[in-house]
Design an enzyme around this catalytic site. Structure first.
Site, PDB file in Angstrom:
ATOM      1  N   ASP A  29       0.841  -1.381   0.149  1.00 32.25           N
ATOM      2  CA  ASP A  29       0.042  -0.191   0.039  1.00 32.25           C
ATOM      3  C   ASP A  29       0.755   1.277  -0.086  1.00 32.25           C
ATOM      4  O   ASP A  29       2.118   1.386   0.946  1.00 32.25           O
ATOM      5  CB  ASP A  29      -0.666  -0.779   0.764  1.00 32.25           C
ATOM      6  CG  ASP A  29      -2.363   1.180   1.775  1.00 32.25           C
ATOM      7  OD1 ASP A  29      -2.888   0.843   0.915  1.00 32.25           O
ATOM      8  OD2 ASP A  29      -1.786   1.749   1.128  1.00 32.25           O
ATOM      9  N   ILE A  30       0.473   2.462  -1.012  1.00 32.35           N
ATOM     10  CA  ILE A  30       1.433   3.811  -1.389  1.00 32.35           C
ATOM     11  C   ILE A  30       0.906   4.350   0.245  1.00 32.35           C
ATOM     12  O   ILE A  30       2.471   5.212   0.908  1.00 32.35           O
ATOM     13  CB  ILE A  30       0.280   4.146  -2.068  1.00 32.35           C
ATOM     14  CG1 ILE A  30       1.928   5.022  -2.598  1.00 32.35           C
ATOM     15  CG2 ILE A  30      -0.502   5.382  -1.872  1.00 32.35           C
ATOM     16  CD1 ILE A  30       1.525   5.936  -4.217  1.00 32.35           C
ATOM     17  N   ASN A  84     -12.603  -2.460   3.188  1.00 30.67           N
ATOM     18  CA  ASN A  84     -14.154  -1.722   2.744  1.00 30.67           C
ATOM     19  C   ASN A  84     -14.459  -1.443   1.322  1.00 30.67           C
ATOM     20  O   ASN A  84     -14.393  -1.478   0.393  1.00 30.67           O
ATOM     21  CB  ASN A  84     -13.184  -0.220   3.552  1.00 30.67           C
ATOM     22  CG  ASN A  84     -12.133   0.050   3.949  1.00 30.67           C
ATOM     23  OD1 ASN A  84     -11.941  -0.525   5.620  1.00 30.67           O
ATOM     24  ND2 ASN A  84     -11.049   0.204   4.236  1.00 30.67           N
ATOM     25  N   GLY A  90     -15.153   3.357   3.782  1.00 30.73           N
ATOM     26  CA  GLY A  90     -13.653   3.669   4.322  1.00 30.73           C
ATOM     27  C   GLY A  90     -12.954   3.412   2.924  1.00 30.73           C
ATOM     28  O   GLY A  90     -12.070   4.103   2.031  1.00 30.73           O
ATOM     29  N   GLN A  91     -14.179   3.247   0.938  1.00 29.49           N
ATOM     30  CA  GLN A  91     -13.406   2.521   0.173  1.00 29.49           C
ATOM     31  C   GLN A  91     -13.663   3.680  -0.352  1.00 29.49           C
ATOM     32  O   GLN A  91     -13.995   5.152  -0.985  1.00 29.49           O
ATOM     33  CB  GLN A  91     -14.270   1.502  -0.271  1.00 29.49           C
ATOM     34  CG  GLN A  91     -13.635   0.999  -1.502  1.00 29.49           C
ATOM     35  CD  GLN A  91     -14.607  -0.054  -1.802  1.00 29.49           C
ATOM     36  OE1 GLN A  91     -15.726  -0.175  -1.686  1.00 29.49           O
ATOM     37  NE2 GLN A  91     -13.812  -0.488  -3.590  1.00 29.49           N
ATOM     38  N   HIS A  97     -10.300  -4.310  -3.210  1.00 28.35           N
ATOM     39  CA  HIS A  97      -8.975  -5.300  -2.518  1.00 28.35           C
ATOM     40  C   HIS A  97      -8.957  -5.486  -1.444  1.00 28.35           C
ATOM     41  O   HIS A  97     -10.181  -4.987  -0.252  1.00 28.35           O
ATOM     42  CB  HIS A  97      -8.291  -4.258  -2.965  1.00 28.35           C
ATOM     43  CG  HIS A  97      -8.662  -3.019  -1.871  1.00 28.35           C
ATOM     44  ND1 HIS A  97      -9.415  -1.963  -3.188  1.00 28.35           N
ATOM     45  CD2 HIS A  97      -8.040  -1.711  -1.174  1.00 28.35           C
ATOM     46  CE1 HIS A  97      -9.777  -0.824  -1.938  1.00 28.35           C
ATOM     47  NE2 HIS A  97      -9.763  -0.914  -1.518  1.00 28.35           N
ATOM     48  N   LEU A  98      -8.051  -6.495  -0.695  1.00 30.25           N
ATOM     49  CA  LEU A  98      -7.912  -6.849   1.158  1.00 30.25           C
ATOM     50  C   LEU A  98      -6.787  -5.977   1.208  1.00 30.25           C
ATOM     51  O   LEU A  98      -6.004  -6.565   0.141  1.00 30.25           O
ATOM     52  CB  LEU A  98      -7.913  -8.426   0.520  1.00 30.25           C
ATOM     53  CG  LEU A  98      -9.180 -10.196   0.532  1.00 30.25           C
ATOM     54  CD1 LEU A  98      -9.791  -9.298  -0.509  1.00 30.25           C
ATOM     55  CD2 LEU A  98      -8.324 -11.120   0.639  1.00 30.25           C
ATOM     56  N   HIS A  99      -7.169  -5.803   2.459  1.00 31.03           N
ATOM     57  CA  HIS A  99      -5.965  -5.224   3.073  1.00 31.03           C
ATOM     58  C   HIS A  99      -5.426  -6.301   3.867  1.00 31.03           C
ATOM     59  O   HIS A  99      -6.145  -6.976   5.370  1.00 31.03           O
ATOM     60  CB  HIS A  99      -6.505  -3.681   4.130  1.00 31.03           C
ATOM     61  CG  HIS A  99      -6.650  -2.530   3.181  1.00 31.03           C
ATOM     62  ND1 HIS A  99      -6.054  -1.506   3.022  1.00 31.03           N
ATOM     63  CD2 HIS A  99      -8.066  -2.569   2.514  1.00 31.03           C
ATOM     64  CE1 HIS A  99      -6.910  -0.306   2.172  1.00 31.03           C
ATOM     65  NE2 HIS A  99      -7.813  -1.409   2.137  1.00 31.03           N
TER      66      HIS A  99
HETATM   67  P1  DGP Z   1      -9.541   1.615   0.356  1.00 30.05           P
HETATM   68  O1  DGP Z   1      -9.719   3.287   1.402  1.00 30.05           O
HETATM   69  O2  DGP Z   1     -10.090   0.179   1.302  1.00 30.05           O
HETATM   70  O3  DGP Z   1     -10.004   1.809  -0.785  1.00 30.05           O
HETATM   71  O4  DGP Z   1      -7.927   1.275  -0.086  1.00 30.05           O
HETATM   72  C1  DGP Z   1      -6.924   1.818  -1.133  1.00 30.05           C
HETATM   73  C2  DGP Z   1      -5.636   1.778  -1.257  1.00 30.05           C
HETATM   74  O5  DGP Z   1      -5.406   2.355  -1.524  1.00 30.05           O
HETATM   75  C3  DGP Z   1      -5.130   3.415   0.343  1.00 30.05           C
HETATM   76  O6  DGP Z   1      -5.193   2.689   1.441  1.00 30.05           O
HETATM   77  C4  DGP Z   1      -4.035   3.809  -0.223  1.00 30.05           C
HETATM   78  C5  DGP Z   1      -4.119   2.977  -1.652  1.00 30.05           C
HETATM   79  N1  DGP Z   1      -3.635   3.726  -2.976  1.00 30.05           N
HETATM   80  C6  DGP Z   1      -4.046   4.065  -3.234  1.00 30.05           C
HETATM   81  N2  DGP Z   1      -3.406   4.394  -4.728  1.00 30.05           N
HETATM   82  C7  DGP Z   1      -2.266   3.764  -4.646  1.00 30.05           C
HETATM   83  C8  DGP Z   1      -1.191   3.754  -5.485  1.00 30.05           C
HETATM   84  O7  DGP Z   1      -1.249   3.801  -6.585  1.00 30.05           O
HETATM   85  N3  DGP Z   1      -0.539   2.510  -5.207  1.00 30.05           N
HETATM   86  C9  DGP Z   1      -0.397   1.417  -4.302  1.00 30.05           C
HETATM   87  N4  DGP Z   1       1.265   0.975  -3.989  1.00 30.05           N
HETATM   88  N5  DGP Z   1      -1.224   1.872  -3.166  1.00 30.05           N
HETATM   89  C10 DGP Z   1      -2.449   2.935  -3.579  1.00 30.05           C
END
Ligand code: DGP
Length: 111
Positions: A29-30, A84, A90-91, A97-99
């Site tokens: 995750d970024i 989420n 919070g999505q 996606h699974l965190h």
């Molecule tokens: P959610 O809030 O559950 O939709 O999580 C989306 C997640 O995606 C959030 O924690 C940040 C991550 N994210 C968004 N854009 C990018 C990206 O371009 N690269 C990566 N590695 N993660 C990203």
């Protein structure tokens, strides 16, 4: 509708990938919330968990198994999986996606 995750799957946007197979990929995750924070996403575009159909059951089961694989790969047997579903939960990216979160004490209940 395609999201930034489709570009990551296509390799058009770089990501720190930790796992890949014919059905899914996993990458860091970024904006990590823990020492380990990995996203497991299907290659198929499914906007959110609530849009799952019976046809997706095998795929989503696979994503769950991969969550365990990547956590163990990072050295953790204890981890949390979060999905989420919907903006109110919070999505922010509408590609399922699974965190996978590990590496620190995780409190309960979540926020
Ligand atoms: P959610 O809030 O559950 O939709 O999580 C989306 C997640 O995606 C959030 O924690 C940040 C991550 N994210 C968004 N854009 C990018 C990206 O371009 N690269 C990566 N590695 N993660 C990203």
């Amino acid at each position: 509708m395609s999201t930034i995750f489709s570009k990551i799957i296509a390799g058009e946007i770089p990501s720190d990938q930790v796992y890949s197979d014919d059905r899914c990929i996993a990458f860091r995750d970024i904006n990590p919330t823990a020492p380990v924070h990995i996203l497991v996403i299907p290659r198929q575009e499914i906007a959110q968990l609530g849009h799952m159909t019976e046809d997706h059951e095998g795929l989503v089961g696979h994503l769950m198994r991969v969550a365990g694989i990547v956590a163990r790969q990072e050295g953790y047997e204890d981890f949390r999986v979060i999905i989420n579903n919907g903006a109110g939960a919070g999505q922010t990216v509408f590609h399922l996606h699974l965190h996978v979160v590990a590496g620190r004490t995780l409190s309960w209940p979540p926020g």
